[in-house]
Structures are given as structure tokens and as C-alpha cells.
Design a protein around this motif. Structure first.
Motif, PDB file in Angstrom:
ATOM      1  N   TYR A 205     -52.729  38.159 106.018  1.00 20.76           N
ATOM      2  CA  TYR A 205     -54.193  38.146 106.002  1.00 20.76           C
ATOM      3  C   TYR A 205     -54.705  36.877 105.317  1.00 20.76           C
ATOM      4  CZ  TYR A 205     -59.034  39.194 105.123  1.00 20.76           C
ATOM      5  OH  TYR A 205     -60.397  39.116 105.090  1.00 20.76           O
ATOM      6  N   GLU A 206     -54.125  36.556 104.145  1.00 20.28           N
ATOM      7  CA  GLU A 206     -54.567  35.348 103.434  1.00 20.28           C
ATOM      8  C   GLU A 206     -54.347  34.099 104.287  1.00 20.28           C
ATOM      9  OE1 GLU A 206     -53.674  37.299  99.041  1.00 20.28           O
ATOM     10  OE2 GLU A 206     -52.232  35.895  99.915  1.00 20.28           O
ATOM     11  N   LEU A 207     -53.219  34.051 105.003  1.00 20.42           N
ATOM     12  CA  LEU A 207     -52.961  32.892 105.861  1.00 20.42           C
ATOM     13  C   LEU A 207     -53.982  32.818 106.995  1.00 20.42           C
ATOM     14  CD1 LEU A 207     -51.267  30.439 106.527  1.00 20.42           C
ATOM     15  CD2 LEU A 207     -49.661  31.922 107.751  1.00 20.42           C
ATOM     16  N   SER A 208     -54.358  33.981 107.519  1.00 14.71           N
ATOM     17  CA  SER A 208     -55.294  33.995 108.656  1.00 14.71           C
ATOM     18  C   SER A 208     -56.685  33.514 108.247  1.00 14.71           C
ATOM     19  CB  SER A 208     -55.392  35.404 109.241  1.00 14.71           C
ATOM     20  OG  SER A 208     -56.179  36.235 108.397  1.00 14.71           O
ATOM     21  N   GLN A 209     -56.965  33.514 106.941  1.00  8.19           N
ATOM     22  CA  GLN A 209     -58.281  33.090 106.457  1.00  8.19           C
ATOM     23  C   GLN A 209     -58.369  31.581 106.198  1.00  8.19           C
ATOM     24  OE1 GLN A 209     -60.975  35.368 106.356  1.00  8.19           O
ATOM     25  NE2 GLN A 209     -59.329  36.316 107.532  1.00  8.19           N
ATOM     26  N   GLN A 210     -57.261  30.860 106.328  1.00  9.00           N
ATOM     27  CA  GLN A 210     -57.281  29.411 106.088  1.00  9.00           C
ATOM     28  C   GLN A 210     -57.967  28.719 107.264  1.00  9.00           C
ATOM     29  OE1 GLN A 210     -56.174  28.360 103.099  1.00  9.00           O
ATOM     30  NE2 GLN A 210     -55.720  30.527 102.733  1.00  9.00           N
ATOM     31  N   ASP A 211     -58.518  27.522 107.002  1.00 10.83           N
ATOM     32  CA  ASP A 211     -59.117  26.847 108.148  1.00 10.83           C
ATOM     33  C   ASP A 211     -58.086  25.995 108.878  1.00 10.83           C
ATOM     34  OD1 ASP A 211     -60.880  24.712 105.943  1.00 10.83           O
ATOM     35  OD2 ASP A 211     -59.247  24.103 107.271  1.00 10.83           O
ATOM     36  N   LEU A 212     -58.463  25.599 110.096  1.00  7.76           N
ATOM     37  CA  LEU A 212     -57.488  25.010 111.017  1.00  7.76           C
ATOM     38  C   LEU A 212     -56.984  23.651 110.532  1.00  7.76           C
ATOM     39  CD1 LEU A 212     -59.187  26.097 114.341  1.00  7.76           C
ATOM     40  CD2 LEU A 212     -57.266  27.172 113.154  1.00  7.76           C
ATOM     41  N   GLN A 213     -57.875  22.846 109.963  1.00  2.91           N
ATOM     42  CA  GLN A 213     -57.449  21.533 109.488  1.00  2.91           C
ATOM     43  C   GLN A 213     -56.422  21.684 108.359  1.00  2.91           C
ATOM     44  OE1 GLN A 213     -58.183  18.669 111.067  1.00  2.91           O
ATOM     45  NE2 GLN A 213     -56.550  17.930 109.733  1.00  2.91           N
ATOM     46  N   TRP A 214     -56.635  22.711 107.543  1.00  6.56           N
ATOM     47  CA  TRP A 214     -55.665  22.992 106.479  1.00  6.56           C
ATOM     48  C   TRP A 214     -54.293  23.269 107.097  1.00  6.56           C
ATOM     49  CZ3 TRP A 214     -52.390  26.958 105.566  1.00  6.56           C
ATOM     50  CH2 TRP A 214     -51.789  27.007 104.295  1.00  6.56           C
ATOM     51  N   ALA A 215     -54.281  24.033 108.186  1.00  4.27           N
ATOM     52  CA  ALA A 215     -53.016  24.381 108.842  1.00  4.27           C
ATOM     53  C   ALA A 215     -52.342  23.131 109.401  1.00  4.27           C
ATOM     54  CB  ALA A 215     -53.264  25.395 109.954  1.00  4.27           C
ATOM     55  N   VAL A 216     -53.142  22.242 109.996  1.00  4.23           N
ATOM     56  CA  VAL A 216     -52.583  20.997 110.535  1.00  4.23           C
ATOM     57  C   VAL A 216     -51.908  20.218 109.406  1.00  4.23           C
ATOM     58  CG1 VAL A 216     -53.154  18.758 111.582  1.00  4.23           C
ATOM     59  CG2 VAL A 216     -54.310  20.837 112.363  1.00  4.23           C
ATOM     60  N   ASN A 217     -52.551  20.149 108.268  1.00  6.35           N
ATOM     61  CA  ASN A 217     -52.024  19.342 107.164  1.00  6.35           C
ATOM     62  C   ASN A 217     -50.806  19.961 106.489  1.00  6.35           C
ATOM     63  OD1 ASN A 217     -54.162  17.658 107.659  1.00  6.35           O
ATOM     64  ND2 ASN A 217     -55.428  18.447 105.987  1.00  6.35           N
ATOM     65  N   HIS A 218     -50.743  21.283 106.432  1.00  4.67           N
ATOM     66  CA  HIS A 218     -49.706  21.905 105.606  1.00  4.67           C
ATOM     67  C   HIS A 218     -48.610  22.639 106.360  1.00  4.67           C
ATOM     68  CE1 HIS A 218     -53.063  21.406 102.721  1.00  4.67           C
ATOM     69  NE2 HIS A 218     -52.068  21.068 101.914  1.00  4.67           N
ATOM     70  N   LEU A 219     -48.809  22.928 107.616  1.00  8.79           N
ATOM     71  CA  LEU A 219     -47.802  23.719 108.338  1.00  8.79           C
ATOM     72  C   LEU A 219     -47.282  22.997 109.576  1.00  8.79           C
ATOM     73  CD1 LEU A 219     -49.177  27.383 108.138  1.00  8.79           C
ATOM     74  CD2 LEU A 219     -47.346  26.356 106.804  1.00  8.79           C
ATOM     75  N   GLY A 220     -47.001  21.693 109.428  1.00  5.48           N
ATOM     76  CA  GLY A 220     -46.339  20.990 110.514  1.00  5.48           C
ATOM     77  C   GLY A 220     -47.223  20.680 111.710  1.00  5.48           C
ATOM     78  N   GLY A 221     -48.484  20.307 111.465  1.00  4.42           N
ATOM     79  CA  GLY A 221     -49.331  19.805 112.543  1.00  4.42           C
ATOM     80  C   GLY A 221     -49.779  20.872 113.513  1.00  4.42           C
ATOM     81  N   VAL A 222     -49.695  20.560 114.809  1.00  4.35           N
ATOM     82  CA  VAL A 222     -50.270  21.463 115.808  1.00  4.35           C
ATOM     83  C   VAL A 222     -49.575  22.823 115.833  1.00  4.35           C
ATOM     84  CG1 VAL A 222     -50.970  19.538 117.275  1.00  4.35           C
ATOM     85  CG2 VAL A 222     -48.805  20.656 117.692  1.00  4.35           C
ATOM     86  N   VAL A 223     -48.312  22.857 115.422  1.00  2.00           N
ATOM     87  CA  VAL A 223     -47.590  24.137 115.411  1.00  2.00           C
ATOM     88  C   VAL A 223     -48.280  25.106 114.463  1.00  2.00           C
ATOM     89  CG1 VAL A 223     -45.367  25.241 114.994  1.00  2.00           C
ATOM     90  CG2 VAL A 223     -45.454  22.910 115.843  1.00  2.00           C
ATOM     91  N   GLY A 224     -48.622  24.593 113.269  1.00  2.00           N
ATOM     92  CA  GLY A 224     -49.273  25.421 112.262  1.00  2.00           C
ATOM     93  C   GLY A 224     -50.669  25.823 112.699  1.00  2.00           C
ATOM     94  N   GLU A 225     -51.353  24.900 113.343  1.00  2.00           N
ATOM     95  CA  GLU A 225     -52.701  25.215 113.809  1.00  2.00           C
ATOM     96  C   GLU A 225     -52.659  26.363 114.817  1.00  2.00           C
ATOM     97  OE1 GLU A 225     -54.901  21.981 115.607  1.00  2.00           O
ATOM     98  OE2 GLU A 225     -56.354  23.393 116.436  1.00  2.00           O
ATOM     99  N   ARG A 226     -51.705  26.273 115.747  1.00  2.00           N
ATOM    100  CA  ARG A 226     -51.565  27.345 116.743  1.00  2.00           C
ATOM    101  C   ARG A 226     -51.298  28.682 116.074  1.00  2.00           C
ATOM    102  NH1 ARG A 226     -48.460  24.106 120.863  1.00  2.00           N
ATOM    103  NH2 ARG A 226     -46.617  24.685 119.674  1.00  2.00           N
ATOM    104  N   LEU A 227     -50.424  28.648 115.069  1.00  2.00           N
ATOM    105  CA  LEU A 227     -50.061  29.876 114.367  1.00  2.00           C
ATOM    106  C   LEU A 227     -51.291  30.529 113.747  1.00  2.00           C
ATOM    107  CD1 LEU A 227     -47.822  31.736 113.271  1.00  2.00           C
ATOM    108  CD2 LEU A 227     -47.641  30.216 111.323  1.00  2.00           C
ATOM    109  N   VAL A 228     -52.097  29.730 113.033  1.00  2.00           N
ATOM    110  CA  VAL A 228     -53.276  30.295 112.365  1.00  2.00           C
ATOM    111  C   VAL A 228     -54.282  30.806 113.395  1.00  2.00           C
ATOM    112  CG1 VAL A 228     -55.215  29.795 110.841  1.00  2.00           C
ATOM    113  CG2 VAL A 228     -52.927  28.970 110.264  1.00  2.00           C
ATOM    114  N   ARG A 229     -54.448  30.043 114.483  1.00  4.26           N
ATOM    115  CA  ARG A 229     -55.352  30.518 115.544  1.00  4.26           C
ATOM    116  C   ARG A 229     -54.892  31.878 116.080  1.00  4.26           C
ATOM    117  NH1 ARG A 229     -58.995  26.807 118.028  1.00  4.26           N
ATOM    118  NH2 ARG A 229     -58.571  24.634 117.478  1.00  4.26           N
TER     119      ARG A 229
END
Length: 429
Positions: A205-229
Motif C-alpha cells: 500500500y505504501e509503495l502504491s502511494q508513491q508518485d511515478l517520478q519517484w518510481a523512475v528515480n528509485h526503482l530502475g526507471g521505466v520498470v519501476g514506474e510500470r510497477l507502481v502504475r
DNA sequence: TCTGGGGTCCTAGGACCC
DNA sequence: TCTGGGGTCCTAGGACCC
């Protein structure tokens, strides 16, 4: 909506089908070479046997509780997997099924009314176990990542869910995310889990609340962004078309015990090359690059996490792409010559074929006409593949594979190939 | 004594081009 | 002191999956 169907303790369930005496009994299945525990029944989990634990370390506990132990039997698991997938295909239509792994498939259920999903899921669960003997769990949610979350909870709380969990409202999704730790999310491995925990992000749940740019920066770029989306409920991971051809084909094995003589290593590498070439021909492709590697034995330091030695490898780009075992083997054996160090003990070897293209698209070059002897070579390969398939593995082989194979794997506890060999059929008195 | 195997996708960085 | 910019292609290696 997306469904995922996942077989419970798949390898163990296969072993139990023909062994009613084990139906309530703890069972584990070992990896190749009888190395690690790779599948456990609930009874075995309850005894505290851990996933991935080396067999020799767990041995005492296994014997104490009289746990049934099996070496892996891929002929059996492959056949049972096909039966499970066929059954699901009959219920929902094969065109809606994406086979994701030997024991899992995604189903596109977007055309099924929400009110019908529960019936469909229960029908899958009941029919598969009835027709094949394999118990499965079903998770359904708006995205693939969320369906995996649902499936995991369905399995974990079997008594409540009866193996089926459907997240069809935002409220249910949110509750499920609260109950899931980040390390249990599909797409979060050990490295990212550690990182997220340090940042004080503990639940899905906490991960799902992060914003997308944060995911790009911290979880390996587009892979992380897709995951959060996906966690937020937006589908980003497409269904894969069936029968997609492999872009790389690998065969590798640990040796039964460490090996130092080059003749044995060449036999092993020739064997793996033959196996990889077979897979290549089965998808009607040829490969241009062949990569061979050896893993040297390293002393394990007491108290530290086990690690393999650093891979020592070498590859060559062939003048003309091929699927002929003899051509690939010749290249592989030469690569062994350039890697091998006299006196060194090795624990593992592997062969990888890449630059894979359809066999109708072979490019010749100025010095190598692609047609040289090709037709005869292909006929020979076809004959070998047919005989090996219908008789038994390795009935026909090249001499370079050797006949003794001192280096070959351990597998002390293998069960019969009940469902694929006439002479191994179960006998009823 | 003994620690699996087969994949995919993505990124960073180097080489090269104009 | 100051040392183009923008693009492509390739490879190695990291991260993940079951």
C-alpha cells in the motif's frame, strides 16, 4: 480484469498424484543434482523447512519427520503442466490464456461480467483438480501485479478463501495491499526490498502511494514506474502472444562432483550444446552466437552466504547461423580450449545460444555459402530428433558426448515418468 | 563431502557517425 | 581558463521472474 491461476506446490503436487500414501504427508522436491529444496507441501512448510535450503543441511530435519524426498522429474512435470493448461483452455478459451511459467498462467477475463467472475474462478479450481489432480489457486484483479497480490493471499489464507480471491472494488484492493509486504510483490526482488525497507516503505500500500517520478528515480526507471502504475490499478503489462520464440537458449548444469580434466568438460559441454540445439530446432530457428562458460570451484567460507565462483566464459559469432549440432559442438569445444585452465577444478558448465533468427532467414556471406551440405545436415538432425523423441533421450548422439559421463548429475530419488513412458506406468495389483 | 536452471528486460557507457 | 551536440548501435551487467 486479469486472472492468474497458480498450481499449489506444483512439483510436490505432481509427485503426489500417483502416490495416495503421500496425500496428507509432507513432501519436498529437490533441484537438479539434488542440490536445494525447490518445492514443499504445506505440511513440509509447517515443519520449518525453508525454500531454497540446501538438501544436505535440511537432511536431518527431513529424516526426523519422515518427509518424502524426490529428485526433480521434468518429464512428469512438463506433461502435467500441459494437462493443467489444456484444462484451463477448455474452460475460458485458449486464446485468452497466457502461459507464464510451468505452473502459472494469466487469463484475460475482461470480457466476463464482474458478477460471473466468482463462478468462473471456482469452476477453474474445481475442474483442474478433478481432471488432473493438481490443486490450484486463483487471483483476480484489475492488473497483472494486483492479480498476483490476490493469488498470494488466496493461497496464504486458504481456509477463508478456498483458494479464490477477487479484488473487484478499490476497497478490496486497498485492503489486500495493506496485507502485503513490499518483498512479496511481483517485480520486487531482494535488492529493491532492502532499499524500500531502508526508506521506510514496508507495505505494498505504501509503495502504491508513491508518485511515478519517484518510481523512475528509485526503482530502475521505466520498470519501476510500470510497477507502481500497476499497483495503482492501471494495467501496463500486456498479454504476451502465445508461442513466442525464445531470443536466447541456455543449457547448463552443475557437475555431480567437481571435475578438472578437459575431456570430461568437453563431453559435458557437447551434451549441453546438443540439448540447446534441439530446443533451437524445435522452434525452427538458427543461432549465430554461441557462448560457453565454466564455473571454477571456490572454497566456501564458513558463516558466509554461499556463492558460486565467477563465471569464466567466451563466445564466438559464427560465420553463418546454424542449428546443426555438429557445427555448434565444434565451436563449443574450441571455446572450451580457450577457457580451460589445467589443474583447475570446475563445478558447473553452460552453453548459451543467442542471435536467434528463423531458419528461413539464414544469411550466407562471401566465403560461406549457407547451402553447403545444409540439406543433408538438416535431414540428419530431423532423424535424430525424431528417434530421440519417440524412443528415449539420447538414443542417438554424437560421439563427442561420450558414453560414460562421469561428470553427470546426482538424482537419487527420482520417481517414474508415470504419464509419459509406457514402461513406467503405475501398476495396480 | 554436498548449495538449481532457464529465461526476459532494461540501463549505462563506449565507439562511432556527422 | 576554455574542450560541440545529437544521434545510433552495441555490449556488459544488473535486476527481476519461476
Amino acid at each position: 480484469m486479469v486472472a492468474i491461476v497458480d498450481c499449489n506446490s506444483f512439483y510436490c503436487s505432481c509427485e503426489r498424484i500417483f502416490r495416495p500414501d503421500l496425500w496428507e504427508h509432507p513432501v519436498v522436491v529437490l533441484s537438479n543434482n539434488d542440490g536445494c529444496i525447490v518445492s514443499r507441501t504445506d505440511e513440509a512448510k509447517a515443519l520449518g523447512i525453508k525454500m531454497g535450503e540446501p538438501y544436505f543441511q535440511a537432511k536431518e530435519l527431513l529424516e526426523k519427520h519422515n518427509v518424502a524426498v524426490f529428485s526433480s522429474n521434468y518429464a512428469l512435470y512438463g506433461d502435467m503442466s500441459r494437462r493443467v493448461m489444456d484444462t484451463i483452455g477448455v474452460i475460458v478459451g485458449m486464446e485468452n490464456v497466457e502461459i507464464y511459467s510451468v505452473d502459472e498462467c494469466f487469463i484475460d477475463v475482461s470480457k466476463i461480467a464482474l458478477s460471473q467472475l466468482k463462478d468462473v474462478a471456482e469452476s477453474i479450481r474445481d475442474t483442474v483438480v478433478k481432471w488432473t489432480g493438481i490443486p490450484v489457486s486463483v487471483g483476480i484483479a484489475p492488473t497483472k501485479v494486483l492479480s498476483k497480490v490476490a493469488n498470494r493471499l488466496a493461497k496464504k489464507h486458504k481456509v477463508v478463501t478456498q483458494g479464490v480471491l477477487i479484488l473487484d472494488t478499490p476497497r478490496k484492493v486497498e485492503q489486500a495491499l495493506h496485507k502485503t509486504n513490499v518483498e512479496d510483490i511481483w517485480g520486487v526482488g531482494r535488492k529493491y526490498a532492502e532499499k524500500l525497507n531502508k526508506m521506510n516503505i514496508k507495505t505494498a500500500y505504501e509503495l502504491s502511494q508513491q508518485d511515478l517520478q519517484w518510481a523512475v528515480n528509485h526503482l530502475g526507471g521505466v520498470v519501476g514506474e510500470r510497477l507502481v502504475r500497476e499497483l495503482k490499478g492501471e494495467p501496463c503489462i500486456d498479454f504476451q502472444p502465445p508461442l513466442s520464440v525464445k531470443k536466447m537458449i541456455a543449457t547448463s548444469r552443475m557437475f555431480g562432483k567437481p571435475v578438472s580434466d578437459i575431456a570430461s568438460i568437453k563431453e559435458a559441454v557437447a551434451t549441453y550444446t546438443a540439448r540447446a540445439a534441439e530446443k533451437l530446432r524445435r522452434q525452427q530457428c538458427v543461432a549465430q552466437t554461441i557462448h560457453v562458460y565454466l564455473i571454477p570451484k571456490v572454497e566456501h567460507v564458513q558463516g558466509q552466504k554461499f556463492r558460486h565462483g565467477a563465471s569464466q566464459g567466451c563466445y564466438v559469432k559464427l560465420p553463418v547461423a546454424t542449428a546443426l549440432t555438429n557445427e555448434l559442438t565444434k565451436a563449443a569445444r574450441q571455446l572450451v580450449d580457450s577457457i580451460y585452465k589445467s589443474g583447475q577444478l570446475y563445478t558447473k558448465a553452460g552453453v548459451t545460444l543467442s542471435d536467434i533468427i528463423p531458419d528461413t532467414a539464414i544469411q550466407g556471406n562471401l566465403f560461406n555459402a549457407p547451402t553447403t551440405n545444409k540439406a543433408a545436415g538438416n535431414r540428419l538432425m530431423q532423424v535424430m530428433d525424431n528417434i530421440n523423441f519417440s524412443m528415449r533421450k539420447d538414443m542417438l548422439k554424437l560421439a563427442s558426448i561420450g558414453t560414460t559421463q562421469h561428470w553427470s548429475m546426482k538424482c537419487k530419488f527420482q520417481s517414474p515418468r508415470f504419464s509419459t513412458r509406457w514402461n513406467e506406468l503405475i501398476k495396480v495389483q
